[in-house]
Structure formats: C-alpha cells, structure tokens
Design an enzyme around this catalytic site. Sequence first.
Site, PDB file in Angstrom:
ATOM      1  N   ARG A  24      22.760 -26.363  24.859  1.00 54.35           N
ATOM      2  CA  ARG A  24      23.336 -26.891  23.619  1.00 54.35           C
ATOM      3  C   ARG A  24      23.079 -26.001  22.405  1.00 54.35           C
ATOM      4  NH1 ARG A  24      19.952 -32.465  22.671  1.00 54.35           N
ATOM      5  NH2 ARG A  24      20.252 -32.216  20.444  1.00 54.35           N
ATOM      6  N   ARG A  64      14.520 -40.481  15.279  1.00 56.92           N
ATOM      7  CA  ARG A  64      13.954 -39.420  16.124  1.00 56.92           C
ATOM      8  C   ARG A  64      12.498 -39.195  15.707  1.00 56.92           C
ATOM      9  NH1 ARG A  64      19.334 -37.055  15.502  1.00 56.92           N
ATOM     10  NH2 ARG A  64      20.156 -36.415  17.527  1.00 56.92           N
ATOM     11  N   ASP A 118      22.934 -34.239  24.688  1.00 57.08           N
ATOM     12  CA  ASP A 118      22.349 -33.811  25.952  1.00 57.08           C
ATOM     13  C   ASP A 118      23.276 -34.080  27.128  1.00 57.08           C
ATOM     14  OD1 ASP A 118      19.873 -32.543  25.429  1.00 57.08           O
ATOM     15  OD2 ASP A 118      19.129 -34.455  24.701  1.00 57.08           O
ATOM     16  N   CYS A 151      24.909 -42.417  20.105  1.00 53.35           N
ATOM     17  CA  CYS A 151      24.163 -41.842  18.977  1.00 53.35           C
ATOM     18  C   CYS A 151      24.153 -40.309  18.972  1.00 53.35           C
ATOM     19  CB  CYS A 151      22.737 -42.371  18.956  1.00 53.35           C
ATOM     20  SG  CYS A 151      21.761 -41.852  20.368  1.00 53.35           S
ATOM     21  N   HIS A 202      18.586 -28.957  17.089  1.00 54.73           N
ATOM     22  CA  HIS A 202      17.903 -29.912  16.215  1.00 54.73           C
ATOM     23  C   HIS A 202      17.801 -29.408  14.786  1.00 54.73           C
ATOM     24  CE1 HIS A 202      17.141 -31.724  20.088  1.00 54.73           C
ATOM     25  NE2 HIS A 202      17.276 -32.830  19.399  1.00 54.73           N
ATOM     26  N   ARG A 254      12.895 -44.226  18.625  1.00 57.14           N
ATOM     27  CA  ARG A 254      12.861 -43.523  19.907  1.00 57.14           C
ATOM     28  C   ARG A 254      11.510 -42.846  20.057  1.00 57.14           C
ATOM     29  NH1 ARG A 254      16.915 -38.658  21.073  1.00 57.14           N
ATOM     30  NH2 ARG A 254      15.424 -37.545  19.784  1.00 57.14           N
ATOM     31  N   GLU A 257      21.588 -39.954  28.659  1.00 56.91           N
ATOM     32  CA  GLU A 257      21.915 -38.589  28.233  1.00 56.91           C
ATOM     33  C   GLU A 257      21.779 -37.578  29.366  1.00 56.91           C
ATOM     34  OE1 GLU A 257      19.378 -37.476  24.948  1.00 56.91           O
ATOM     35  OE2 GLU A 257      17.650 -38.500  25.795  1.00 56.91           O
TER      36      GLU A 257
HETATM   37  C1  PEP Z   1      21.485 -36.706  22.222  1.00 60.41           C
HETATM   38  O1  PEP Z   1      21.046 -35.985  23.121  1.00 60.41           O
HETATM   39  O2  PEP Z   1      22.696 -36.938  22.070  1.00 60.41           O
HETATM   40  C2  PEP Z   1      20.566 -37.303  21.241  1.00 60.41           C
HETATM   41  C3  PEP Z   1      20.998 -38.182  20.359  1.00 60.41           C
HETATM   42  O3  PEP Z   1      19.267 -36.889  21.265  1.00 60.41           O
HETATM   43  P1  PEP Z   1      18.743 -35.491  20.690  1.00 60.41           P
HETATM   44  O4  PEP Z   1      19.889 -34.855  19.959  1.00 60.41           O
HETATM   45  O5  PEP Z   1      17.601 -35.789  19.790  1.00 60.41           O
HETATM   46  O6  PEP Z   1      18.346 -34.769  21.918  1.00 60.41           O
HETATM   47 MG    MG Z   2      18.925 -36.040  23.517  1.00 63.66          MG
END
Ligand code: PEP
Ligand code: MG
Length: 580
Positions: free
Chosen positions: A467, A299, A457, A504, A192, A334, A433
């Site tokens: 990740r 987000r 995810d 996304c 993130h 979200r 996800e």
């Molecule tokens: C994802 O997991 O692809 C997503 C868009 O959510 P985040 O990256 O905030 O977990």
């Molecule tokens: Mg995610």
Amino acid sequence: MSTRIKGTIASPGIKIGKAYVYKTAETIIPKYLIKESEIESEVHRYHQSLEKTRDEIKAIQEQIAQSLSTDMADIFTSHLMVLEDPIITEKAINSIRTEKRNVEWIINDITLELIKSLSTIDDDYLRERIIDISDINKRLINNLQKRHTDSLKDINEEVILFSRDLTPSDTAMMDRNRILAFVTDKGGRTSHTAIMARALEIPALVGTLNSTSMVRDGDTVIVDALHGIVIFNPTKEEINEYRRNIKDLQALDQELAKFTHLPSKTTDDIEIFLYGNIEIPEEMSIIKGHGAQGIGLFRSEFLFLDKSLPDEEKQYQEYRKVAEHFNPMPVTIRTLDVGGDKIYSYNQEYKERNPFLGCRAVRFSLEHEDIFRTQIRSILRASTLGNVKIMFPMISTIEEIIRCREITAECMSELSALGIPYDENIPIGIMIEVPSALINADKLAKYAHFFSVGTNDLIQYTIAVDRISEKIAYLYNPLDLSILRLLKSIVETSKKFDIPLSICGEMAGEPRYTMLLLGLGFREFSMSSAYMQQIKRIIRSVSITECDDLVKVLLEMETTDEKEKYLLQTLRSRFPWLTP
Ligand code: PEP
Ligand code: MG
C-alpha cells in the site's frame, strides 16, 4: 520558467509558499586524520560520548521499568554490556593513539568488524546482538557529533515541507500553522503518513519520486493537491491563477459547511451514518465540527509513538477524553496496530523482511500480552464514560478473535476483582481487512458484535500490492473487480448474520466512491474530516436505486479503466462541483 512534477494526492488543498527541504537523521561518519597534539582531546571526546550514551540508555531503561516491566527494561542491559565492554574501549583508545584517525571513524570500523565476525556465527542469540551493536554505534556517533538534525518542531515560519520520506510520527508532530503543505518522494495514498496528513488537514502530495532533488530551500512552490502537481518557481501568471483557485476553494468550503448539521439521508429517505476516523484525540473537535456522528475508528497506535510505552492511566485519560467528548455517540477504539509502515520506538530494532505480512496489529498484541492487557483494561475503564466499542485490527484467523475475547474477559475479571467499573456489554468488533477474514466472515460473525471493513489493507492483501509503494501504485485500485466482489460479499454475509457493518478504509472517505459503496449496500461510513461534507452532499442528492443501478453496471465491467471512466463520467454529470 516554472517546472511541474506529478504526485499522488495524500490530502487535498492548494498552497503557495517557500520550500523547506527536511533533512532526516541519517548517521554520517566523518573521516579525517588528527594531529599528535589532538590525540588526548580525541580520547576525551570518546569518553564523553560513552558517558552520554550510557546516561541515555539508562534513562530509557528506567522509563521502561516504570511504565512496563523490569523484564522489558532488561533488553537494554545487553546494550550497556556492549557499550561498556573493556576490550572494545581499549581497542578504540589504542587505535586513536596509534592510527591518529578521528574517533567516529574508528568506532565505525570496530563496529563493522564486530558485525562481520558475528554474522558468520551460526547462533541466533549472537546474531541478534548485531542490532544492539549497530544501535550503540549510531548513538555514540550521534553524541560525538552533537549534530543537529532537523526537527519538525523547530520550524518556526510558514513553509512547504519537502522530504524523501516521512514517518507517521513525523507527521503527527507537524504544526499545521507552520507547515502549510508537504511533499514526499516516497509513499502512497494509504500510507499512514498520508492518513495523518488528512487527519490534520495538511495538504500533501506523496510518491513524487524526485521532488527533493528538484527543489532548494527558499524556492517558491505551489502544491496543487487537488490535481496532484507541484509547480517549482511558478510564473506570476501561475501564482495569480492559483490565488484565484484558492479563493474558489474557500467559497466551496463555505458552501459545503452548510451541510454539516443536515441529516445524511438519501433522496429515498435511507439514513446513512457518517463517523470519523481519528489518530490523535486532538482531532476530535475538528471531526465533530465536520458533522461526525461518533468515531468509527480511533487508531490508538499514535499514542504509542513516544519513546516509552503509555501506561494504563495515560491511555485511560486519552480514551476517556474522546468517549466523553462524543457521549452518547459511539466511539470505536481500535487496539494497537503497529508494524507495516507504523513502527513505534519501542519496537524499532525489530526489522522484518515483509513487515506488512509480519508481526503486525493483533499479532503483535497477542505476542506482547502485557502491552495488550494494559490497553484493554484502559479501554474497559473508559467504557463507563461514554458509548465505547472495542475493535481488533487485522484479524486473520478465528483463533485470534477467540484469544482476544478470552483476554478481554480476563481483563474484565481483573477489574471486577478490584471493584473498578466497566461496561460489561461493551461491543467487541473486528476489522475485516484480510481476505481470510472475509472468506470466513460467516464463522467470525459468531465472535464479533460488529464488522468494520478496512479497505486500505484489504486492497493491499487481495491484489498483493504494497500500500505504500509508489512504483506499483497503479495496481492499488479500489475499483478492481476483485475488491468490488469482496465488498459485495461482506455486505451479504453481514446481512445474513445480522452483524452491523461499517467501512473505515480511505475508500469510505473519497467522494468518488460514495455512490458505489451505497449501491453495494454500505450504510455506515467512517472517514477523516477531509471530504466528509462533500460526501454528505452527495448522499443527500442521490437515491439508493440509482446507486444500485450504477453498481450493476460497474460489476459487469472487467477492467478498472472502464470502470473509472464510467464512474467519473457519472460523477461529473451529477456533481460538477466535485474536485477530482
Ligand atoms: C484499513 O486497513 O483500511 C484501515 C482502516 O486500517 P489502517 O489504515 O490503519 O491499516
Ligand atoms: Mg488496516
């Protein structure tokens, strides 16, 4: 002689500047003996620090009582009990007098002793107190030292920031006029922190492993976040070469800017929708300026980074800002996705063994219904001021979406009873996800108005690869056959059940995957602003037929290497201007 190291590109761009090594707030325990004459002042320091810590905890408690509930604020009562325990205070003061050691050393020893004895007791309640005790220890010692830990807010000149690691909230605080670029030892492309860097358009490299040990404050460095390298102490020739590259890049940006307001249609006239991903409302103008047709992913967790939780009114004001700014374009908000690498202050004490598999996202919301309901009510209130959609993250079971919808319906009834307007037909969607959601998508379709695929995810959970891990980053590859097959399958399910589908995850915002995603059948993309114009340019110069053909070839290939080579070859011949 210059030195070069490699890193993972988190956010594109090239910058030349002076290094600034960011020292994060690790608690350091000084250990020294004091003189007889210093005993009283040492005891005084202890009392002062107790007082300051008490004030801090009480302030947090009050804030939580006001913004949340007194029940929540009571969590800090146990902190105060530990702090004010007369036995501990007496022991500390006695030790200062008899052992003549500095107070930080003594407090730390008493804490370690307490923790040791508590950890052997078979009682969950007592074991939980260990967290309170170590938190108090940290606060007391930090207050004693009045130690200045760097704050990103204090940086007042242009620098290239180096850090072992950065939290998403560190990044959120960055002023991009001062921090030209940043480089971290840890982290991966879809952490993130990386996402935040793209959102703020700060060039960044992550996962460099040891850049902080190779650089000193004030060194000249070049961050090439187009090719994934950092150059320490570059030669004159290298600096000149990179200055030329920066100029070329600016020219490319100008060229790409022409695409901002052109329709995003393929050469065979298929319309593709490009939406924006945002983390903080401040980004909405940047992303709209890049041509976003709405927000596909807001987000919301970044509103929860402060020490206290945002109340309904505060959240409502933030959501309404974005809804109004984009009206009549859609804005998908979200609900809170904390956990994993996104820890927010309120929840900092709760450590899990496997945070990404733990009480994250919608699981956290369902566990903390009061926080969840406040958020849903504020989204519903904002829904009359624009084209608002609500989306739940990390749905992994059918029960979860059923419960989320029940809670939403209850929030609607509460608002109706108070005569507060909201959009009764607000679309409710879910993130796809987690593999279980994808496998059960046909059933979930009954409860969702739309799906949005979160590849960040989905890749992590499908390939079982963390990740944010730099060590196994080689496994984290969107081209893995399993991912392509899953993406194909969700497109098919969505078509079958007539559920609008978007994508996304970061994959949607990377030009190298645009043709592939079009060929797989995606027509709605949501991304950060970084490559939106490049992606529009690609869309406008390809046909769906050629994208379909590309996908057919890629699905036949077994290894990611093969696929990567083929894809890059195709892209290079079709789009020579594309940066890797
Ligand atoms: C994802 O997991 O692809 C997503 C868009 O959510 P985040 O990256 O905030 O977990
Ligand atoms: Mg995610």
